[in-house]
Design a protein around this motif. Structure first.
Motif, PDB file in Angstrom:
ATOM      1  N   PRO A 166       0.790  -1.341   0.019  1.00 59.50           N
ATOM      2  CA  PRO A 166       0.022   0.127  -0.015  1.00 59.50           C
ATOM      3  C   PRO A 166       1.023   1.260  -0.047  1.00 59.50           C
ATOM      4  O   PRO A 166       1.749   1.338   0.755  1.00 59.50           O
ATOM      5  N   GLY A 167       0.357   2.110  -0.916  1.00 60.51           N
ATOM      6  CA  GLY A 167       1.281   3.566  -0.863  1.00 60.51           C
ATOM      7  C   GLY A 167       1.456   4.184   0.481  1.00 60.51           C
ATOM      8  O   GLY A 167       2.659   4.569   0.732  1.00 60.51           O
ATOM      9  N   SER A 168       0.400   4.055   1.175  1.00 60.69           N
ATOM     10  CA  SER A 168       0.397   4.444   2.573  1.00 60.69           C
ATOM     11  C   SER A 168       1.322   3.962   3.570  1.00 60.69           C
ATOM     12  O   SER A 168       2.299   4.401   4.250  1.00 60.69           O
ATOM     13  N   LEU A 169       1.661   2.828   3.317  1.00 57.42           N
ATOM     14  CA  LEU A 169       2.736   1.810   3.961  1.00 57.42           C
ATOM     15  C   LEU A 169       4.035   2.310   3.548  1.00 57.42           C
ATOM     16  O   LEU A 169       5.034   2.496   4.325  1.00 57.42           O
ATOM     17  N   LEU A 170       4.129   2.468   2.233  1.00 56.09           N
ATOM     18  CA  LEU A 170       5.449   2.904   1.720  1.00 56.09           C
ATOM     19  C   LEU A 170       5.907   4.028   2.350  1.00 56.09           C
ATOM     20  O   LEU A 170       7.187   4.290   2.592  1.00 56.09           O
ATOM     21  N   LEU A 171       4.903   5.169   2.675  1.00 57.09           N
ATOM     22  CA  LEU A 171       5.490   6.275   3.165  1.00 57.09           C
ATOM     23  C   LEU A 171       5.701   6.331   4.616  1.00 57.09           C
ATOM     24  O   LEU A 171       6.236   7.090   4.924  1.00 57.09           O
ATOM     25  N   ARG A 172       5.359   5.110   5.180  1.00 59.99           N
ATOM     26  CA  ARG A 172       5.994   4.865   6.685  1.00 59.99           C
ATOM     27  C   ARG A 172       6.851   4.128   6.676  1.00 59.99           C
ATOM     28  O   ARG A 172       7.513   3.599   7.691  1.00 59.99           O
ATOM     29  N   ALA A 173       7.725   3.794   5.857  1.00 60.47           N
ATOM     30  CA  ALA A 173       8.734   2.804   5.792  1.00 60.47           C
ATOM     31  C   ALA A 173       9.968   3.484   6.530  1.00 60.47           C
ATOM     32  O   ALA A 173       9.939   4.669   6.584  1.00 60.47           O
ATOM     33  N   PRO A 174      10.696   2.612   7.174  1.00 59.87           N
ATOM     34  CA  PRO A 174      11.904   3.312   7.845  1.00 59.87           C
ATOM     35  C   PRO A 174      12.716   4.108   6.901  1.00 59.87           C
ATOM     36  O   PRO A 174      13.190   3.911   5.740  1.00 59.87           O
ATOM     37  N   GLY A 175      12.954   5.482   7.357  1.00 58.03           N
ATOM     38  CA  GLY A 175      13.770   6.354   6.905  1.00 58.03           C
ATOM     39  C   GLY A 175      12.951   7.254   5.767  1.00 58.03           C
ATOM     40  O   GLY A 175      13.735   8.126   5.108  1.00 58.03           O
ATOM     41  N   VAL A 176      11.893   6.999   5.506  1.00 60.44           N
ATOM     42  CA  VAL A 176      11.389   7.585   4.319  1.00 60.44           C
ATOM     43  C   VAL A 176      10.828   9.057   4.969  1.00 60.44           C
ATOM     44  O   VAL A 176      10.290   9.242   5.788  1.00 60.44           O
ATOM     45  N   GLU A 177      11.083  10.071   4.038  1.00 55.60           N
ATOM     46  CA  GLU A 177      10.568  11.616   4.249  1.00 55.60           C
ATOM     47  C   GLU A 177       9.632  11.875   3.178  1.00 55.60           C
ATOM     48  O   GLU A 177       9.908  11.788   1.834  1.00 55.60           O
ATOM     49  N   VAL A 178       8.572  12.258   3.659  1.00 55.41           N
ATOM     50  CA  VAL A 178       7.347  12.513   2.826  1.00 55.41           C
ATOM     51  C   VAL A 178       7.207  14.039   2.217  1.00 55.41           C
ATOM     52  O   VAL A 178       7.635  14.820   3.265  1.00 55.41           O
ATOM     53  N   VAL A 179       7.379  14.368   0.966  1.00 52.19           N
ATOM     54  CA  VAL A 179       7.410  15.612   0.558  1.00 52.19           C
ATOM     55  C   VAL A 179       6.468  15.980  -0.433  1.00 52.19           C
ATOM     56  O   VAL A 179       5.910  15.048  -1.341  1.00 52.19           O
TER      57      VAL A 179
END
Length: 185
Positions: A166-179
């Motif tokens: 899920p895209g929402s999970l990818l954005l919560r992956a360790p080290g990910v900065e949402v921009v």
């Protein structure tokens, strides 16, 4: 657990280390150890390695182009220090390297890493580079539009498979900065 997307059948990535780069499998397994739901949510499927590029893959396997998320490696220098990042954007857009990425890295000029350098430094195959399992030192910048509950398709570290989550999970992956606004067009 098996998932269907396009004409492909997907299995839990934690159960298929044979379809992942070693660093990608370690990253997913480590993440699942901290957040158990990840084990069921991150799936992988084998593909023809000659179809690893996004356009060829989406056509061959009846996948929506908007479901694919590209991971491009970018670098720039400031005061002699190189700053690198992996940029995640939907395949229907492109990373705003000349403005957003340059600002985020605080460099005068940002450029895509050449293919040979990107593969050597990431330890992954071209066409399979993924944010899951990159070496330390890379910032991982994800366009906010990558989020959502629908599955998104990313690299697996190798050309012979793809990962979906899920895209929402990818954005919560360790080290990910949402921009917001990392992608254009």
């Amino acid at each position: 657990m098996t998932t269907a997307l396009g004409t492909l059948t997907w299995d839990r990535a934690v159960d298929r280390p044979d379809l992942l780069a070693a660093s990608t499998h370690a990253a997913i397994s480590g993440w699942a150890a901290v957040e158990p739901a990840v084990a069921d949510a991150v799936v992988v499927t084998p593909i023809d390695p000659d179809l690893a590029d996004t356009a060829a893959m989406t056509d061959a396997y009846d996948l929506p182009l908007a479901a694919s998320v590209n991971c491009v490696l970018v670098a720039g220098r400031r005061e002699g220090v190189e700053r690198t990042a992996a940029c995640l954007v939907r395949a229907t857009t492109r990373a705003d390297v000349n403005n957003a990425v340059k600002r985020l890295l605080d460099v005068r000029k940002a450029s895509f890493l050449p293919m040979d350098r990107a593969t050597a430094e990431s330890g992954m195959e071209y066409g399979g580079i993924t944010p899951l399992g990159l070496p330390t030192g890379y910032r991982v910048l994800a366009d906010a539009a990558v989020g959502g509950d629908d599955l998104v398709i990313i690299g697996s570290g190798v050309r012979r498979s793809k990962v979906a989550l899920p895209g929402s999970l990818l954005l919560r992956a360790p080290g990910v900065e949402v921009v917001d606004g990392l992608a254009i067009g």
